[in-house]
Motif scaffolding. Sequence first.
Motif, mmCIF file in Angstrom:
data_model
loop_
_atom_site.group_PDB
_atom_site.id
_atom_site.type_symbol
_atom_site.label_atom_id
_atom_site.label_comp_id
_atom_site.label_asym_id
_atom_site.label_seq_id
_atom_site.Cartn_x
_atom_site.Cartn_y
_atom_site.Cartn_z
ATOM 1 N N GLY A 24 -61.293 51.437 -27.161
ATOM 2 C CA GLY A 24 -60.240 52.306 -27.659
ATOM 3 C C GLY A 24 -59.332 51.678 -28.691
ATOM 4 O O GLY A 24 -58.354 52.288 -29.105
ATOM 5 N N VAL A 25 -59.630 50.476 -29.126
ATOM 6 C CA VAL A 25 -58.796 49.806 -30.122
ATOM 7 C C VAL A 25 -59.236 50.219 -31.514
ATOM 8 O O VAL A 25 -60.423 50.247 -31.821
ATOM 9 N N LEU A 26 -58.267 50.549 -32.337
ATOM 10 C CA LEU A 26 -58.537 50.948 -33.715
ATOM 11 C C LEU A 26 -59.107 49.758 -34.485
ATOM 12 O O LEU A 26 -58.477 48.719 -34.598
ATOM 13 N N ALA A 27 -60.351 49.906 -34.996
ATOM 14 C CA ALA A 27 -61.017 48.813 -35.700
ATOM 15 C C ALA A 27 -60.850 48.930 -37.211
ATOM 16 O O ALA A 27 -60.645 47.935 -37.891
ATOM 17 N N GLN A 28 -60.957 50.130 -37.750
ATOM 18 C CA GLN A 28 -60.829 50.391 -39.186
ATOM 19 C C GLN A 28 -60.197 51.771 -39.350
ATOM 20 O O GLN A 28 -60.388 52.645 -38.513
ATOM 21 N N SER A 29 -59.496 51.960 -40.449
ATOM 22 C CA SER A 29 -58.948 53.279 -40.751
ATOM 23 C C SER A 29 -58.624 53.348 -42.237
ATOM 24 O O SER A 29 -58.459 52.323 -42.890
ATOM 25 N N ALA A 30 -58.544 54.583 -42.735
ATOM 26 C CA ALA A 30 -58.212 54.765 -44.153
ATOM 27 C C ALA A 30 -57.724 56.186 -44.376
ATOM 28 O O ALA A 30 -57.895 57.066 -43.526
ATOM 29 N N GLY A 31 -57.153 56.409 -45.540
ATOM 30 C CA GLY A 31 -56.712 57.747 -45.931
ATOM 31 C C GLY A 31 -55.610 58.283 -45.024
ATOM 32 O O GLY A 31 -54.743 57.528 -44.579
ATOM 33 N N GLU A 32 -55.654 59.572 -44.740
ATOM 34 C CA GLU A 32 -54.627 60.216 -43.923
ATOM 35 C C GLU A 32 -54.621 59.717 -42.476
ATOM 36 O O GLU A 32 -53.652 59.948 -41.759
ATOM 37 N N LEU A 33 -55.692 59.060 -42.041
ATOM 38 C CA LEU A 33 -55.762 58.544 -40.676
ATOM 39 C C LEU A 33 -55.483 57.038 -40.604
ATOM 40 O O LEU A 33 -55.631 56.435 -39.542
ATOM 41 N N GLU A 34 -55.056 56.449 -41.696
ATOM 42 C CA GLU A 34 -54.809 55.009 -41.714
ATOM 43 C C GLU A 34 -53.764 54.631 -40.664
ATOM 44 O O GLU A 34 -52.666 55.199 -40.624
ATOM 45 N N ASN A 35 -54.142 53.705 -39.798
ATOM 46 C CA ASN A 35 -53.280 53.194 -38.714
ATOM 47 C C ASN A 35 -52.763 54.293 -37.790
ATOM 48 O O ASN A 35 -51.717 54.129 -37.161
ATOM 49 N N ASP A 36 -53.485 55.396 -37.668
ATOM 50 C CA ASP A 36 -53.057 56.519 -36.840
ATOM 51 C C ASP A 36 -53.540 56.310 -35.399
ATOM 52 O O ASP A 36 -54.553 56.850 -34.969
ATOM 53 N N GLU A 37 -52.793 55.496 -34.662
ATOM 54 C CA GLU A 37 -53.177 55.163 -33.292
ATOM 55 C C GLU A 37 -53.063 56.361 -32.358
ATOM 56 O O GLU A 37 -53.806 56.453 -31.379
ATOM 57 N N HIS A 38 -52.155 57.287 -32.656
ATOM 58 C CA HIS A 38 -52.032 58.486 -31.816
ATOM 59 C C HIS A 38 -53.314 59.315 -31.871
ATOM 60 O O HIS A 38 -53.874 59.678 -30.840
ATOM 61 N N THR A 39 -53.777 59.607 -33.088
ATOM 62 C CA THR A 39 -55.018 60.375 -33.238
ATOM 63 C C THR A 39 -56.190 59.622 -32.629
ATOM 64 O O THR A 39 -57.047 60.212 -31.970
ATOM 65 N N ALA A 40 -56.232 58.301 -32.802
ATOM 66 C CA ALA A 40 -57.308 57.497 -32.210
ATOM 67 C C ALA A 40 -57.310 57.649 -30.694
ATOM 68 O O ALA A 40 -58.366 57.827 -30.076
#
Length: 98
Positions: A24-40
């Motif tokens: 469940g750890v965020l590994a990569q993100s970009a765009g509108e979801l960059e660092n979006d831990e809530h959505t993850a």
Amino acid sequence: TAALTAGLERIPDQVGYLVISEDGVLAQSAGELENDEHTAGVMMQMVRTACRFRLSGSTDAPFKRMSILEDFVYVVTISGQKVFVVKRQNNQHEPVNV
């Protein structure tokens, strides 16, 4: 992971993506979801819930791809112990009258 995310960046109409590890750890993100831990977190909970459902006697994975439709389309795929989430524009076409 760079090769995998390069493929995500080429998806038509994508506005962001998440790559979430099995725990469940965020590994990569970009765009509108960059660092979006809530959505993850929400997406991982949906994946965990969907994984609990199996057809009786089936050894197949409970799903290969999950799509969530809103103003945007979230496409979720599990591959190689990672969960890939792509947020795309929801380009609904008007019905054609003939």
